[in-house]
Design an enzyme around this catalytic site. Structure first.
Site, PDB file in Angstrom:
ATOM      1  N   GLY A  53      22.539 -37.150 -23.666  1.00 58.06           N
ATOM      2  CA  GLY A  53      23.696 -37.044 -24.548  1.00 58.06           C
ATOM      3  C   GLY A  53      24.905 -37.832 -24.067  1.00 58.06           C
ATOM      4  O   GLY A  53      26.005 -37.661 -24.585  1.00 58.06           O
ATOM      5  N   LYS A 102      17.300 -29.813 -30.897  1.00 57.61           N
ATOM      6  CA  LYS A 102      18.256 -28.886 -30.258  1.00 57.61           C
ATOM      7  C   LYS A 102      18.800 -27.914 -31.314  1.00 57.61           C
ATOM      8  O   LYS A 102      18.056 -27.515 -32.202  1.00 57.61           O
ATOM      9  CB  LYS A 102      19.347 -29.680 -29.531  1.00 57.61           C
ATOM     10  CG  LYS A 102      18.716 -30.682 -28.545  1.00 57.61           C
ATOM     11  CD  LYS A 102      19.677 -31.299 -27.590  1.00 57.61           C
ATOM     12  CE  LYS A 102      18.923 -32.278 -26.686  1.00 57.61           C
ATOM     13  NZ  LYS A 102      19.778 -32.887 -25.660  1.00 57.61           N
ATOM     14  N   GLU A 116      13.665 -36.237 -17.713  1.00 59.92           N
ATOM     15  CA  GLU A 116      14.966 -36.344 -18.374  1.00 59.92           C
ATOM     16  C   GLU A 116      16.070 -36.226 -17.322  1.00 59.92           C
ATOM     17  O   GLU A 116      16.481 -35.106 -16.975  1.00 59.92           O
ATOM     18  CB  GLU A 116      15.134 -35.226 -19.412  1.00 59.92           C
ATOM     19  CG  GLU A 116      14.097 -35.244 -20.513  1.00 59.92           C
ATOM     20  CD  GLU A 116      14.626 -34.612 -21.794  1.00 59.92           C
ATOM     21  OE1 GLU A 116      14.536 -35.274 -22.831  1.00 59.92           O
ATOM     22  OE2 GLU A 116      15.136 -33.485 -21.751  1.00 59.92           O
ATOM     23  N   SER A 168      19.228 -40.289 -23.894  1.00 61.32           N
ATOM     24  CA  SER A 168      19.862 -41.390 -24.634  1.00 61.32           C
ATOM     25  C   SER A 168      18.870 -42.470 -25.060  1.00 61.32           C
ATOM     26  O   SER A 168      19.179 -43.660 -25.010  1.00 61.32           O
ATOM     27  CB  SER A 168      21.024 -41.997 -23.823  1.00 61.32           C
ATOM     28  OG  SER A 168      22.023 -41.026 -23.604  1.00 61.32           O
ATOM     29  N   HIS A 205      13.657 -27.326 -20.418  1.00 60.88           N
ATOM     30  CA  HIS A 205      14.709 -28.320 -20.702  1.00 60.88           C
ATOM     31  C   HIS A 205      15.934 -28.041 -19.816  1.00 60.88           C
ATOM     32  O   HIS A 205      16.275 -26.889 -19.568  1.00 60.88           O
ATOM     33  CB  HIS A 205      15.089 -28.268 -22.184  1.00 60.88           C
ATOM     34  CG  HIS A 205      15.889 -29.459 -22.601  1.00 60.88           C
ATOM     35  ND1 HIS A 205      17.236 -29.573 -22.312  1.00 60.88           N
ATOM     36  CD2 HIS A 205      15.535 -30.603 -23.225  1.00 60.88           C
ATOM     37  CE1 HIS A 205      17.668 -30.737 -22.768  1.00 60.88           C
ATOM     38  NE2 HIS A 205      16.657 -31.385 -23.322  1.00 60.88           N
ATOM     39  N   GLU A 264      18.961 -28.114 -20.432  1.00 59.65           N
ATOM     40  CA  GLU A 264      20.003 -27.282 -21.052  1.00 59.65           C
ATOM     41  C   GLU A 264      19.677 -25.802 -20.879  1.00 59.65           C
ATOM     42  O   GLU A 264      20.578 -24.976 -20.731  1.00 59.65           O
ATOM     43  CB  GLU A 264      20.168 -27.674 -22.528  1.00 59.65           C
ATOM     44  CG  GLU A 264      20.884 -29.019 -22.649  1.00 59.65           C
ATOM     45  CD  GLU A 264      20.522 -29.833 -23.871  1.00 59.65           C
ATOM     46  OE1 GLU A 264      19.906 -29.298 -24.811  1.00 59.65           O
ATOM     47  OE2 GLU A 264      20.852 -31.046 -23.877  1.00 59.65           O
ATOM     48  N   ASN A 300      13.569 -33.797 -30.165  1.00 60.38           N
ATOM     49  CA  ASN A 300      14.111 -32.475 -29.860  1.00 60.38           C
ATOM     50  C   ASN A 300      15.414 -32.338 -30.638  1.00 60.38           C
ATOM     51  O   ASN A 300      16.408 -32.958 -30.298  1.00 60.38           O
ATOM     52  CB  ASN A 300      14.357 -32.372 -28.343  1.00 60.38           C
ATOM     53  CG  ASN A 300      15.070 -31.089 -27.963  1.00 60.38           C
ATOM     54  OD1 ASN A 300      15.246 -30.187 -28.794  1.00 60.38           O
ATOM     55  ND2 ASN A 300      15.480 -30.994 -26.698  1.00 60.38           N
TER      56      ASN A 300
END
Ligand code: 13P
Length: 246
Positions: free
Chosen positions: A168, A6, A162, A208, A90, A92, A4
Site C-alpha cells: 500500500g 481487503k 509480501e 504495490s 497476512h 495486516e 486481495n
C-alpha cells in the site's frame, strides 16, 4: 494471480467487478486467477463465478468447525459459500490483530484439513530489512507457519512474499529483491520437504503490484504469481495484471 480486496466493496460493487473480470478473462488458460472479496460478498461472488475460470478465496478463517466464537467464520462455512481458497497470515492480521505464527499455523492446518487451498503470507518490516534480517525473519515465519504440514498437503499451499514496507506504499520491491527472497523461501521449503515440493510450490509476490511493474516481476524465475491489493479493486488494472507479459 490473486486479488486481495481487503475491506473494500459492497455486494453490488463486488458483483460488478467480477462480471467484468469474467467477461475479460474467459479465454485465459494455464493461469490461475483468484479473487478474495470480504466475507459479506463471498457467497454472491462465488455464485456469479460458478463454472468460470476464476476461483474465490476468503481473507481469513477461525480454526474450528463451529462453536461459540462470536464474530468468527469457520473453514466449513467458507466451503459452504463456495470458496476454494483462503489467505492466511497476512501482515495486516499479524499487525492489527496480533496473530502469532502459532495461531497462523493452527489456521493453516484447519484450512488444509477441510480441503481448502491457501495463500500463506510472510514478509519482513522495513526495520528488519534495514537491519539485513529479511532472510532470517521470513525463513522463520515459513518454518513456524508450516509446522506439521505434510508434503502432500503442500500441493494446496501457495506462499506470498509480501514485504510490509511495500504494501500500500507504492514502493514495490525490485524484481531482483523479490526474486532473492523467493529463492530463500524455496530453499526453506527444500529443506523441509525436498526439492520437488519446493519447485512445485507457487511463490507469489505482493506489495504495490501494478500493471506497470507486473511484467518485470513475473519475468523473474522464482516469481510464480502475484497477490495484488489496491490494483485488484479495478477491473482494468487487475485484468492487465492477470494478462502479464514476459
Ligand atoms: P497493495 O497491492 O495494495 O500494496 O497490497 C498488497 C497486499 O497486501 C496484498 O495482500
Amino acid at each position: 494471480m490473486a486479488g486481495n480486496w481487503k475491506m473494500y466493496k459492497s455486494v453490488g460493487e463486488s458483483l460488478a467487478l467480477v462480471q467484468a473480470l469474467k467477461e475479460a478473462l474467459g479465454d485465459v488458460s494455464h493461469r490461475e486467477t483468484v479473487v478474495c472479496p470480504p466475507f459479506t460478498a463471498l457467497h454472491a461472488v462465488a455464485e456469479a463465478l460458478r463454472g468460470s475460470n476464476i476461483e474465490v478465496g476468503a481473507q481469513n478463517l477461525y480454526p474450528a468447525e463451529e462453536g461459540a466464537y462470536t464474530g468468527e467464520v469457520s473453514p466449513k462455512m467458507l466451503l459452504d459459500v463456495g470458496c476454494q481458497y483462503v489467505i492466511l497470515g497476512h501482515s495486516e492480521r499479524r499487525q492489527y490483530f496480533q496473530e502469532s505464527d502459532a495461531f497462523v499455523n493452527e489456521k493453516v492446518k484447519a484450512a488444509l484439513d477441510y480441503g481448502l487451498k491457501l495463500i500463506l503470507c510472510v514478509g519482513e518490516t522495513l526495520e528488519q530489512r534495514e537491519q539485513g534480517r529479511q532472510r532470517s525473519v521470513v525463513s522463520a515465519q515459513v518454518g513456524r507457519d508450516l509446522e506439521d504440514v505434510s508434503a502432500d498437503a503442500m500441493k494446496r499451499v501457495a506462499i506470498a512474499y509480501e514485504p510490509i514496507w511495500a504494501i500500500g506504499t507504492g514502493r514495490t520491491a525490485t524484481p531482483q529483491q523479490a526474486n532473492e527472497m523467493h529463492r530463500a523461501i524455496r530453499d526453506v521449503l527444500s529443506g523441509l520437504y525436498g526439492g520437488e515440493v519446493a519447485q512445485g510450490t507457487s511463490i507469489l509476490y505482493g506489495g504495490s503490484v501494478k500493471p506497470l511493474n507486473v511484467d518485470d516481476l513475473m519475468a523473474e524465475p522464482d516469481v510464480d504469481g502475484t497477490l495484488v491489493g489496491g490494483a485488484s479493486l479495478e477491473a482494468e488494472s487487475f485484468i492487465r495484471i492477470v494478462r502479464f507479459q514476459t
